[in-house]
Design an enzyme around this catalytic site. Structure first.
Site, mmCIF file in Angstrom:
data_model
loop_
_atom_site.group_PDB
_atom_site.id
_atom_site.type_symbol
_atom_site.label_atom_id
_atom_site.label_comp_id
_atom_site.label_asym_id
_atom_site.label_seq_id
_atom_site.Cartn_x
_atom_site.Cartn_y
_atom_site.Cartn_z
ATOM 1 N N HIS A 72 0.586 -4.409 4.030
ATOM 2 C CA HIS A 72 0.078 -3.099 4.357
ATOM 3 C C HIS A 72 -0.234 -3.043 5.860
ATOM 4 O O HIS A 72 -0.301 -4.084 6.514
ATOM 5 C CB HIS A 72 -1.172 -2.835 3.500
ATOM 6 C CG HIS A 72 -1.618 -1.410 3.544
ATOM 7 N ND1 HIS A 72 -0.738 -0.356 3.519
ATOM 8 C CD2 HIS A 72 -2.855 -0.867 3.622
ATOM 9 C CE1 HIS A 72 -1.425 0.777 3.573
ATOM 10 N NE2 HIS A 72 -2.711 0.486 3.637
ATOM 11 N N GLY B 29 0.863 -1.173 0.000
ATOM 12 C CA GLY B 29 0.000 0.000 0.000
ATOM 13 C C GLY B 29 0.898 1.222 0.000
ATOM 14 O O GLY B 29 2.123 1.094 -0.083
ATOM 15 N N SER B 30 0.296 2.401 0.146
ATOM 16 C CA SER B 30 1.109 3.627 0.065
ATOM 17 C C SER B 30 2.197 3.638 1.136
ATOM 18 O O SER B 30 3.331 4.049 0.875
ATOM 19 C CB SER B 30 0.216 4.853 0.185
ATOM 20 O OG SER B 30 -0.656 4.715 1.303
ATOM 21 N N GLU C 277 -3.763 -10.722 1.172
ATOM 22 C CA GLU C 277 -2.704 -10.990 2.156
ATOM 23 C C GLU C 277 -2.719 -12.431 2.656
ATOM 24 O O GLU C 277 -1.673 -12.969 3.039
ATOM 25 C CB GLU C 277 -2.815 -10.018 3.328
ATOM 26 C CG GLU C 277 -2.468 -8.573 2.974
ATOM 27 C CD GLU C 277 -3.618 -7.823 2.293
ATOM 28 O OE1 GLU C 277 -4.689 -8.428 2.046
ATOM 29 O OE2 GLU C 277 -3.433 -6.630 1.998
ATOM 30 N N GLU D 185 3.954 1.373 2.221
ATOM 31 C CA GLU D 185 5.042 0.417 1.974
ATOM 32 C C GLU D 185 5.941 0.856 0.827
ATOM 33 O O GLU D 185 7.049 0.337 0.660
ATOM 34 C CB GLU D 185 4.481 -0.984 1.648
ATOM 35 C CG GLU D 185 3.849 -1.679 2.836
ATOM 36 C CD GLU D 185 2.566 -1.013 3.279
ATOM 37 O OE1 GLU D 185 1.774 -0.609 2.390
ATOM 38 O OE2 GLU D 185 2.357 -0.854 4.493
ATOM 39 N N GLY E 88 -4.909 -25.852 10.795
ATOM 40 C CA GLY E 88 -6.246 -26.161 10.279
ATOM 41 C C GLY E 88 -6.932 -24.957 9.666
ATOM 42 O O GLY E 88 -8.126 -25.000 9.393
ATOM 43 N N HIS F 9 -7.725 -32.386 18.713
ATOM 44 C CA HIS F 9 -8.739 -31.590 18.025
ATOM 45 C C HIS F 9 -10.122 -31.944 18.592
ATOM 46 O O HIS F 9 -10.686 -31.194 19.368
ATOM 47 C CB HIS F 9 -8.634 -31.832 16.513
ATOM 48 C CG HIS F 9 -9.657 -31.102 15.707
ATOM 49 N ND1 HIS F 9 -9.898 -31.354 14.377
ATOM 50 C CD2 HIS F 9 -10.521 -30.136 16.045
ATOM 51 C CE1 HIS F 9 -10.852 -30.568 13.943
ATOM 52 N NE2 HIS F 9 -11.248 -29.820 14.929
HETATM 53 N N1 TZD Z 1 -12.492 -21.146 7.819
HETATM 54 C C1 TZD Z 1 -11.168 -21.343 7.915
HETATM 55 C C2 TZD Z 1 -10.230 -20.210 7.556
HETATM 56 N N2 TZD Z 1 -10.653 -22.498 8.316
HETATM 57 C C3 TZD Z 1 -11.481 -23.522 8.654
HETATM 58 N N3 TZD Z 1 -10.911 -24.651 9.080
HETATM 59 C C4 TZD Z 1 -12.882 -23.375 8.525
HETATM 60 C C5 TZD Z 1 -13.334 -22.158 8.100
HETATM 61 C C6 TZD Z 1 -13.860 -24.492 8.890
HETATM 62 N N4 TZD Z 1 -13.782 -25.653 7.984
HETATM 63 C C7 TZD Z 1 -13.075 -26.787 8.326
HETATM 64 O O1 TZD Z 1 -12.416 -26.941 9.360
HETATM 65 S S1 TZD Z 1 -13.220 -27.983 7.129
HETATM 66 C C8 TZD Z 1 -14.222 -27.021 6.154
HETATM 67 C C9 TZD Z 1 -14.428 -25.782 6.759
HETATM 68 C C10 TZD Z 1 -15.256 -24.708 6.153
HETATM 69 C C11 TZD Z 1 -14.757 -27.539 4.855
HETATM 70 C C12 TZD Z 1 -13.733 -27.605 3.786
HETATM 71 O O2 TZD Z 1 -14.364 -28.014 2.599
HETATM 72 P P1 TZD Z 1 -13.594 -28.652 1.398
HETATM 73 O O3 TZD Z 1 -13.242 -30.106 1.882
HETATM 74 O O4 TZD Z 1 -14.538 -28.690 0.270
HETATM 75 O O5 TZD Z 1 -12.331 -27.980 1.158
HETATM 76 P P2 TZD Z 1 -14.166 -31.363 2.190
HETATM 77 O O6 TZD Z 1 -13.315 -32.516 1.788
HETATM 78 O O7 TZD Z 1 -15.430 -31.262 1.404
HETATM 79 O O8 TZD Z 1 -14.392 -31.380 3.668
#
Ligand code: TZD
Ligand code: CA
Length: 526
Positions: free
Chosen positions: A70, A25-26, A47, A28, A400, A280
């Protein structure tokens, strides 16, 4: 006297940080003025994608990486992606622009009020230098902290600092060496060897750090000497051991009770290069079975301090593996044969079973292919079909956080141009980092993205069942055509409709990025 900018560029050049992933951005622009020709600026369009690409690049090269963002809005956009870089312990230096010094207090537009505090929960070290003259030293500290702590760091620099004159005390910063040595002491080594050699039925648990530290083959030597079964630590982000090796038992399920059950009958669990553990699903139970001793070896002091059980030794896992391999100088039992390829189940109509897709990758892609995976419901199908025997074969979002897969694959491919790279990405996950396709097209990164389209957030459907929530809204994602999205970003794409077609497509190795969309049936992660 040279400018702060000149000394800072020189420092980055000497430390080998000449590839900058960024979105400016500006604030930077003055940092980017007069950038020497040896630098390459890899522009990302969001980002999250910038950090994902830089994370993949740093992990693939094994070197720290520079990110240019930014101020508050840009840095804020990056924070989701930073959660993964924190969990994978990626040394990443984020340099963000700040308004000029007199404009920060009055909160002029694009001033980032208390910039270090914004990032503090995630980064290992964050600062805004107290004066222009301190910028080169602070930049060096950001770099050393990132390397020593193995965690992203954040430096906010008011943009009027770059043109200021560097004082003569800036120059010694250019030649500093800062290193960490972390072999166990003689007494620690003696105790550990005694415990490991004295164990009746030891078990090894290996974490992603083993692969990040280049210890994949050393881990095999240790396991074969010990003759012990090997599990990968839960919530795995790098594969530390060949997954078809006869001693390999799989990735530990990420719940307290099933982990404890897997340890049943072992008097010693030796955890190398992992937190203990990144659970988890909340499946309560005793952390360890009766009579099982756990010893964790990690160079991450915080991971040692926060574990709820066991003993910990803060030392480099590589030094400890060497020590144990030497102590166990009698060759262990022959490990036996690698497990054979299972036949994948087939699906009906135009849809493929994910196992068919993975079997095609296994059979058609070269042995040294690196896979960046972000497809959540296909986890068990993946491990059933794949046969990964080399270091750096597998990357997964470490915290994750979706949005690593596509950008991470671009970054890994840029970091290791001699190795084939495949991104295996779900139709949900792809959207969080989709703009990385544009960077891949612009840099002509030879990358294959296999897009698994099952029309839903598959893993969340499965989780809904576990949590007793079968009726949550917002889980289906129909109407997405990634071939058209990819074309819009300049990436060639194909929609394949059969396993034979997929195998034929994968046998070609184009020198540019491509996206291969496959419709798949829904499976469960475990
Ligand atoms: N947002 C972010 C940034 N990270 C996450 N982990 C999630 C939302 C929640 N989330 C999961 O933990 S798995 C998933 C979501 C939305 C579904 C992913 O769907 P996909 O894969 O189509 O990539 P599958 O194989 O259909 O599960
Ligand atoms: Ca999906």
């Amino acid at each position: 006297m040279p400018s702060v900018r000149r000394v800072s560029h020189e420092l980055l050049e000497r430390r080998g940080l000449t590839t900058i992933f960024g979105n400016p951005g500006s604030n930077e622009l003055p940092f980017l003025a007069e950038l020497p020709d040896s630098f390459r600026y890899v522009l990302g369009l969001h980002e999250g994608a910038v950090v994902g690409m830089a994370d993949g690049y740093a992990q693939a090269t094994g070197r720290p990486v520079l990110v240019n963002l930014h101020a508050a809005s840009g840095s804020g956009n990056a924070m989701g992606a930073l959660t993964n870089a924190v969990a994978s312990r990626t040394p990443m230096v984020v340099v963000a622009g700040q308004q000029v010094r007199p404009a920060i207090g009055p909160e002029a537009n694009l001033a980032s009020v208390d910039a270090p505090a914004l990032m503090k929960p995630l980064v290992g070290w964050a600062a805004e230098p107290a004066c222009a003259e301190d910028v080169p030293r602070a930049l060096a500290q950001a770099l050393f902290e990132a390397e020593l702590q193995r965690r992203p760091t954040y430096l906010s620099v008011p943009y009027d600092d770059w043109a200021a004159e560097a004082g003569e005390n800036c120059l010694p910063i250019l030649d500093r060496q800062v290193e960490r040595g972390s072999a166990p002491s003689g007494e620690q080594a003696r105790r550990l060897v005694e415990r490991v050699t004295g164990a009746r039925r030891p078990l090894l648990v290996l974490g992603g750090d083993i692969d990040s530290a280049g210890l994949f083959d050393d881990a095999v030597r240790l396991a074969e000497r010990l003759g012990s079964p090997v599990w990968a630590a839960p919530s795995l982000f790098r594969l530390p051991f060949p997954n078809r090796h006869p001693l390999f038992r799989g990735v530990l399920p990420a719940g307290i009770k099933p982990v404890s059950e897997a340890f049943e009958g072992h008097d010693l669990v030796l955890v190398l290069g992992a937190p203990a553990f990144r659970y988890h699903e909340y499946l309560p139970g005793r952390y360890l079975p009766e009579g099982t001793r756990l010893i964790q070896v990690t160079d991450d002091a915080s991971a040692a301090a926060r574990a709820p059980m066991g003993e910990a030794l803060v030392a480099a896992p590589g030094a400890v593996i060497d020590l144990l391999v030497n102590a166990l100088d009698a060759p262990g039992e022959a490990a036996g044969e690698y497990r054979p390829d299972p036949e994948p189940p087939t699906a009906e109509g135009d849809r493929l079973h994910p196992e068919e897709v993975f079997a095609a990758l296994r059979d058609r892609m070269p042995r040294d292919t690196a896979y960046v995976v972000e497809s959540t419901s296909t986890n068990s199908a993946w491990w059933r079909q794949m046969d990964l025997r080399r270091s750096g074969s597998y990357y997964f979002p470490a915290a994750g956080g979706l949005g690593f897969g596509l950008p991470g694959a671009v970054g890994v491919a840029m970091g290791q141009p001699d190795r084939p790279v495949v991104g295996v990405v779900g139709d949900g996950s792809a959207n969080y980092g989709i703009t990385a396709l544009w960077t891949a097209a612009q840099h002509r990164v030879p990358l294959t993205v296999v897009l698994l389209r099952n029309g839903t957030y598959g893993a969340l459907r499965w989780f809904g069942g576990l949590l007793g929530v079968p009726d949550a809204p917002g889980l289906d994602i129909p109407g997405l055509d990634f071939t058209r999205i990819a074309e819009g970003y300049g990436v060639a794409s194909q929609h394949v409709r059969s396993a034979e077609e997929l195998r034929a497509v994968l046998a070609e190795h184009p020198d540019h990025p491509r996206l291969v969309q496959v419709d798949t049936v829904l499976t469960t992660p475990s």
